[in-house]
Design an enzyme around this catalytic site. Structure first.
Site, mmCIF file in Angstrom:
data_model
loop_
_atom_site.group_PDB
_atom_site.id
_atom_site.type_symbol
_atom_site.label_atom_id
_atom_site.label_comp_id
_atom_site.label_asym_id
_atom_site.label_seq_id
_atom_site.Cartn_x
_atom_site.Cartn_y
_atom_site.Cartn_z
ATOM 1 N N GLY A 132 8.373 18.548 -20.137
ATOM 2 C CA GLY A 132 8.722 19.677 -21.001
ATOM 3 C C GLY A 132 8.369 19.524 -22.464
ATOM 4 O O GLY A 132 8.962 20.197 -23.311
ATOM 5 N N SER A 133 7.374 18.690 -22.777
ATOM 6 C CA SER A 133 7.027 18.562 -24.202
ATOM 7 C C SER A 133 6.428 19.867 -24.734
ATOM 8 O O SER A 133 6.691 20.261 -25.876
ATOM 9 C CB SER A 133 6.091 17.381 -24.450
ATOM 10 O OG SER A 133 4.820 17.624 -23.897
ATOM 11 N N ARG A 159 3.360 25.084 -9.722
ATOM 12 C CA ARG A 159 3.267 25.929 -8.525
ATOM 13 C C ARG A 159 2.332 27.096 -8.822
ATOM 14 O O ARG A 159 2.329 27.618 -9.941
ATOM 15 C CB ARG A 159 4.647 26.491 -8.145
ATOM 16 C CG ARG A 159 5.616 25.474 -7.581
ATOM 17 C CD ARG A 159 6.943 26.144 -7.227
ATOM 18 N NE ARG A 159 6.786 27.215 -6.271
ATOM 19 C CZ ARG A 159 6.765 27.049 -4.938
ATOM 20 N NH1 ARG A 159 6.936 25.861 -4.418
ATOM 21 N NH2 ARG A 159 6.602 28.076 -4.124
ATOM 22 N N LEU A 160 1.580 27.495 -7.817
ATOM 23 C CA LEU A 160 0.743 28.685 -7.967
ATOM 24 C C LEU A 160 1.618 29.917 -7.802
ATOM 25 O O LEU A 160 2.450 29.972 -6.889
ATOM 26 C CB LEU A 160 -0.320 28.716 -6.871
ATOM 27 C CG LEU A 160 -1.631 27.978 -7.118
ATOM 28 C CD1 LEU A 160 -2.554 28.191 -5.919
ATOM 29 C CD2 LEU A 160 -2.305 28.471 -8.388
ATOM 30 N N ASN A 167 -0.706 30.303 -19.343
ATOM 31 C CA ASN A 167 -0.603 28.888 -18.951
ATOM 32 C C ASN A 167 -1.398 28.022 -19.922
ATOM 33 O O ASN A 167 -2.346 28.491 -20.550
ATOM 34 C CB ASN A 167 -1.186 28.714 -17.535
ATOM 35 C CG ASN A 167 -1.080 27.287 -17.025
ATOM 36 O OD1 ASN A 167 -0.067 26.622 -17.231
ATOM 37 N ND2 ASN A 167 -2.120 26.804 -16.367
ATOM 38 N N HIS A 215 -3.630 24.458 -19.690
ATOM 39 C CA HIS A 215 -4.194 23.518 -18.712
ATOM 40 C C HIS A 215 -4.890 22.380 -19.466
ATOM 41 O O HIS A 215 -5.606 22.628 -20.440
ATOM 42 C CB HIS A 215 -5.183 24.241 -17.795
ATOM 43 C CG HIS A 215 -5.753 23.321 -16.768
ATOM 44 N ND1 HIS A 215 -5.032 22.904 -15.665
ATOM 45 C CD2 HIS A 215 -6.946 22.664 -16.709
ATOM 46 C CE1 HIS A 215 -5.762 22.058 -14.964
ATOM 47 N NE2 HIS A 215 -6.917 21.896 -15.575
HETATM 48 C C1 GAR Z 1 0.533 19.217 -19.655
HETATM 49 O O1 GAR Z 1 -0.530 18.313 -19.858
HETATM 50 C C2 GAR Z 1 0.013 20.542 -19.126
HETATM 51 O O2 GAR Z 1 -1.208 20.938 -19.684
HETATM 52 C C3 GAR Z 1 -0.145 20.186 -17.666
HETATM 53 O O3 GAR Z 1 1.003 19.447 -17.353
HETATM 54 C C4 GAR Z 1 1.433 18.734 -18.516
HETATM 55 C C5 GAR Z 1 2.891 19.064 -18.759
HETATM 56 O O4 GAR Z 1 3.420 18.283 -19.792
HETATM 57 N N1 GAR Z 1 -0.248 21.380 -16.857
HETATM 58 C C6 GAR Z 1 -1.017 21.446 -15.782
HETATM 59 O O5 GAR Z 1 -1.670 20.497 -15.349
HETATM 60 C C7 GAR Z 1 -1.025 22.797 -15.093
HETATM 61 N N2 GAR Z 1 -2.058 22.869 -14.120
HETATM 62 P P1 GAR Z 1 4.837 18.669 -20.448
HETATM 63 O O6 GAR Z 1 5.816 18.818 -19.291
HETATM 64 O O7 GAR Z 1 5.188 17.474 -21.300
HETATM 65 O O8 GAR Z 1 4.657 19.943 -21.218
#
Ligand code: GAR
Length: 194
Positions: free
Chosen positions: A18-19, A96-97, A112, A114
């Protein structure tokens, strides 16, 4: 009579640490036209839920039932979200999609982030795939969500070079810090006036 709030209401969905969600809550706290109305997760012990409590943002989690279809799960997700009437759904590490029905019921107002320069390296491990491919630059992409895997219209991208000899952990940490600054910046520009 109370005046109805004109703020844009966003709901954050996340599965992990969740950053990015925290960066968005921090930004929204200092913004007079946007409000994070809830944070939802598909994982009950997600750190993102603890982070949200710090910002006094309501949270919920929704576990997938055994053999539950994506359609059914997303119907329940819609029900949980409806209590907060969000205008936009912001995905921040949500793994999740989403179904077409879900996206349509939010008028495709779903965004989103990515961890790659899309269309390169879609999927679950953007940084890992880029690192293993020994690319010279990586980055992150903020995009609208459609029913494909990271295929929605790109809103903005931020690129950064790989550093020679950098470990994967350091590379990923650096990427995540860049995301945390970039995501609120993009939302600020994109959502203002929507
Ligand atoms: C982030 O790097 C985000 O871009 C990625 O998950 C991580 C979540 O970090 N998302 C995906 O890969 C979506 N396909 P966080 O929980 O610290 O925000």
């Amino acid at each position: 009579m109370m005046k109805e709030s004109k703020k844009i209401k966003i709901a954050i969905l996340a599965s992990g640490s969740g950053s990015n969600a925290e960066a968005i809550m921090k930004w929204a706290q200092n913004c007079d036209w946007v409000e994070v109305v809830c944070v939802g997760s598909n994982i009950s012990k997600s750190l993102v839920l603890t982070r949200a409590q710090k910002y006094k943002v309501p949270t919920f989690f929704l576990l997938k039932k055994k053999n539950e279809s994506r359609e059914n799960y997303d119907e329940r997700l819609k029900k949980s979200l409806s209590a907060y009437s969000p205008n936009w759904i912001i995905l921040a590490g949500y793994m999740r999609l989403l179904t077409i029905n879900f996206l349509a019921s939010y008028n495709y107002q779903v965004i989103n982030i990515h961890p790659s320069i899309l269309p390169l390296f879609p999927g679950l491990d953007g940084y890992g795939d880029a690192y293993r491919a020994k690319v010279s630059e990586s980055g992150c992409t903020v995009h609208l969500v459609d029913s494909g895997l990271d295929t929605g219209e790109i809103i903005d991208q931020r690129k950064f070079p790989l550093i020679n000899g950098e470990s994967f952990e350091d590379f990923k940490k650096r990427g995540l810090a860049i995301e945390n600054a970039f995501y609120p910046e993009v939302l600020e520009k994109y959502l203002k006036g929507k």
